[in-house]
Design a protein around this motif. Structure first.
Motif, short mmCIF file in Angstrom:
data_model
loop_
_atom_site.label_atom_id
_atom_site.label_comp_id
_atom_site.label_asym_id
_atom_site.label_seq_id
_atom_site.Cartn_x
_atom_site.Cartn_y
_atom_site.Cartn_z
N ALA A 219 14.38 -38.39 -7.70
CA ALA A 219 13.60 -38.46 -6.38
C ALA A 219 14.30 -37.74 -5.45
CB ALA A 219 13.34 -39.61 -6.07
N GLU A 220 15.42 -37.72 -5.23
CA GLU A 220 16.40 -37.18 -4.26
C GLU A 220 16.47 -35.66 -4.69
OE1 GLU A 220 20.21 -38.94 -3.84
OE2 GLU A 220 20.68 -37.33 -2.22
N ARG A 221 16.82 -35.32 -5.79
CA ARG A 221 16.69 -33.84 -6.30
C ARG A 221 15.45 -33.32 -5.98
NH1 ARG A 221 19.63 -32.40 -12.17
NH2 ARG A 221 19.32 -30.15 -11.94
N ALA A 222 14.46 -34.10 -6.04
CA ALA A 222 13.12 -33.40 -5.75
C ALA A 222 12.74 -33.08 -4.38
CB ALA A 222 11.90 -34.37 -6.36
N GLY A 223 13.66 -33.74 -3.30
CA GLY A 223 13.12 -33.69 -1.96
C GLY A 223 12.35 -34.84 -1.50
N PHE A 224 11.96 -36.02 -2.36
CA PHE A 224 11.15 -36.86 -1.99
C PHE A 224 11.69 -37.90 -0.84
CE2 PHE A 224 9.00 -36.55 -6.51
CZ PHE A 224 8.32 -35.66 -6.09
N ALA A 225 10.78 -38.53 -0.19
CA ALA A 225 11.35 -39.37 0.74
C ALA A 225 12.48 -40.52 0.12
CB ALA A 225 10.28 -40.23 1.66
N GLU A 226 13.24 -41.01 0.90
CA GLU A 226 14.02 -42.12 0.53
C GLU A 226 13.43 -43.37 0.05
OE1 GLU A 226 17.29 -42.74 2.88
OE2 GLU A 226 18.12 -44.23 1.56
N GLY A 227 13.83 -44.02 -1.19
CA GLY A 227 12.97 -45.22 -1.77
C GLY A 227 11.97 -44.98 -2.81
N ARG A 228 11.77 -43.52 -2.75
CA ARG A 228 10.90 -43.02 -4.14
C ARG A 228 11.63 -42.84 -5.36
NH1 ARG A 228 6.18 -44.39 -1.88
NH2 ARG A 228 5.41 -42.80 -3.68
N TYR A 229 10.77 -42.77 -6.44
CA TYR A 229 11.63 -42.68 -7.76
C TYR A 229 10.97 -41.66 -8.38
CZ TYR A 229 13.20 -47.32 -7.03
OH TYR A 229 13.75 -48.64 -6.54
N ALA A 230 11.37 -40.73 -9.38
CA ALA A 230 10.93 -39.65 -9.87
C ALA A 230 11.43 -39.51 -11.52
CB ALA A 230 11.25 -38.42 -9.22
N GLU A 231 10.62 -38.52 -12.02
CA GLU A 231 11.00 -38.02 -13.45
C GLU A 231 10.96 -36.61 -13.21
OE1 GLU A 231 9.45 -41.82 -16.16
OE2 GLU A 231 8.37 -39.95 -16.17
N GLY A 232 12.05 -35.92 -13.94
CA GLY A 232 12.06 -34.31 -13.76
C GLY A 232 11.79 -33.66 -15.19
N PHE A 233 11.07 -32.47 -14.94
CA PHE A 233 10.94 -31.55 -16.10
C PHE A 233 11.02 -30.13 -16.11
CE2 PHE A 233 8.22 -35.43 -15.72
CZ PHE A 233 8.21 -35.80 -17.14
N GLN A 234 11.23 -29.40 -16.79
CA GLN A 234 11.18 -27.82 -16.98
C GLN A 234 9.70 -27.68 -17.32
OE1 GLN A 234 14.19 -25.65 -18.33
NE2 GLN A 234 13.03 -23.72 -18.05
N VAL A 235 8.84 -26.90 -16.68
CA VAL A 235 7.56 -26.57 -17.12
C VAL A 235 7.68 -25.35 -17.86
CG1 VAL A 235 5.33 -25.95 -16.39
CG2 VAL A 235 6.59 -27.78 -15.45
N VAL A 236 7.13 -25.00 -18.71
CA VAL A 236 6.97 -23.87 -19.45
C VAL A 236 5.43 -23.53 -19.86
CG1 VAL A 236 7.66 -22.47 -21.69
CG2 VAL A 236 9.21 -24.30 -20.79
N ALA A 237 4.82 -22.31 -19.31
CA ALA A 237 3.75 -21.91 -19.61
C ALA A 237 3.55 -21.46 -21.03
CB ALA A 237 3.43 -21.04 -18.64
N THR A 238 2.70 -21.75 -21.85
CA THR A 238 2.64 -21.44 -23.28
C THR A 238 1.32 -20.98 -23.65
OG1 THR A 238 2.07 -23.99 -23.83
CG2 THR A 238 4.52 -22.85 -24.03
N ALA A 239 0.30 -20.70 -22.61
CA ALA A 239 -0.98 -20.19 -22.83
C ALA A 239 -1.11 -18.69 -23.29
CB ALA A 239 -1.90 -20.28 -21.89
#
Ligand code: ZN
Length: 239
Positions: A219-239
């Motif tokens: 969450a910190e890496r994402a720049g979300f507010a303090e006290g938040r939780y996150a999961e991170g991904f690399q998005v690949v467009a495959t259409a």
């Protein structure tokens, strides 16, 4: 990126039981709350894992399947498929690409979540060889195999599985994430899913704090507010 409204079906392809939960349990719980149908595909049964292992590890595959089924239930997933490849010995192969292609054509996902196929030199833990092989074969199955009716033609001729294009892939475990999901509202469900893998985590002291710390760091890496939780991904467009 695919708009949320265009994601109706998601396929998560993982090397071992527990990978899907470490990578994306919170995100999957949120998908479920929106009515998205999520399917898990486990390439191995995780029979080389566990703390109190004996050399033959008999019964471990059955135990880990049961743990994965329980974990999936915590985040609303009831459709699980197991390919039963040997844990620790997965290599990129046409056979594995075909097996994943079969499930992509059966499930017809808009989005596929899987391992990053490249070694992460900043943080080695997600770069298990099985993970890299599964991530690579899954990307190959998404493009070009599943969408190409001439790839593994027996899937169409013998099993009636029409070509299918998954339009986006989210990779976990890489060093260059570019999309973060705020999972604060479902952090307890993420934790419950992970703690369902009793043979893997019950002996780990401070496991809940470790998971919350990791999720807070995302969450910190994402720049979300303090006290938040996150999961991170690399998005690949495959259409
Ligand atoms: Zn794994």
């Amino acid at each position: 990126m695919l708009p949320e409204s265009e994601i109706d079906r998601v396929l998560v392809v993982s090397a071992h039981p527990d990978d899907a939960d470490f990578g994306s349990a919170g995100t999957v719980a949120l998908f479920g709350e929106r009515g998205v149908k999520v399917t898990y595909l486990m390439v191995t049964d995780g029979d080389a894992g566990g703390n109190e292992r004996t050399l033959d590890n008999s019964g471990m595959a059955e135990l880990r399947r049961a743990e994965q089924i329980a974990a999936a239930k915590c985040v609303g997933v009831t459709d699980l498929r197991f390919l039963a490849y040997p844990d620790g010995a997965v290599v990129a192969s046409l056979e594995l690409r075909k097996a994943i292609t079969r499930v992509i054509r059966q499930v017809r996902p808009d989005l596929v979540i899987t391992h990053h196929p490249d070694r992460n030199y900043q943080f080695i833990a997600p770069s298990h060889p099985d993970h890299r092989a599964v991530g690579g074969c899954t990307l190959d199955a998404v493009y070009p195999d599943a969408r190409n009716p001439y790839a593994f033609p027996e899937l169409l001729l013998e099993e009636g599985l029409e070509a299918w294009t998954a339009r986006e892939v989210w990779l976990v475990g890489g060093s260059t994430p570019n999309h973060y999901v705020d999972i604060t509202d479902v952090i307890d469900r993420r934790l419950a899913a992970l703690q369902s893998h009793v043979s893997q985590v019950a002996h780990v002291e401070g496991f809940a704090d470790f998971i919350k710390g990791r999720s807070a760091a995302w969450a910190e890496r994402a720049g979300f507010a303090e006290g938040r939780y996150a999961e991170g991904f690399q998005v690949v467009a495959t259409a």
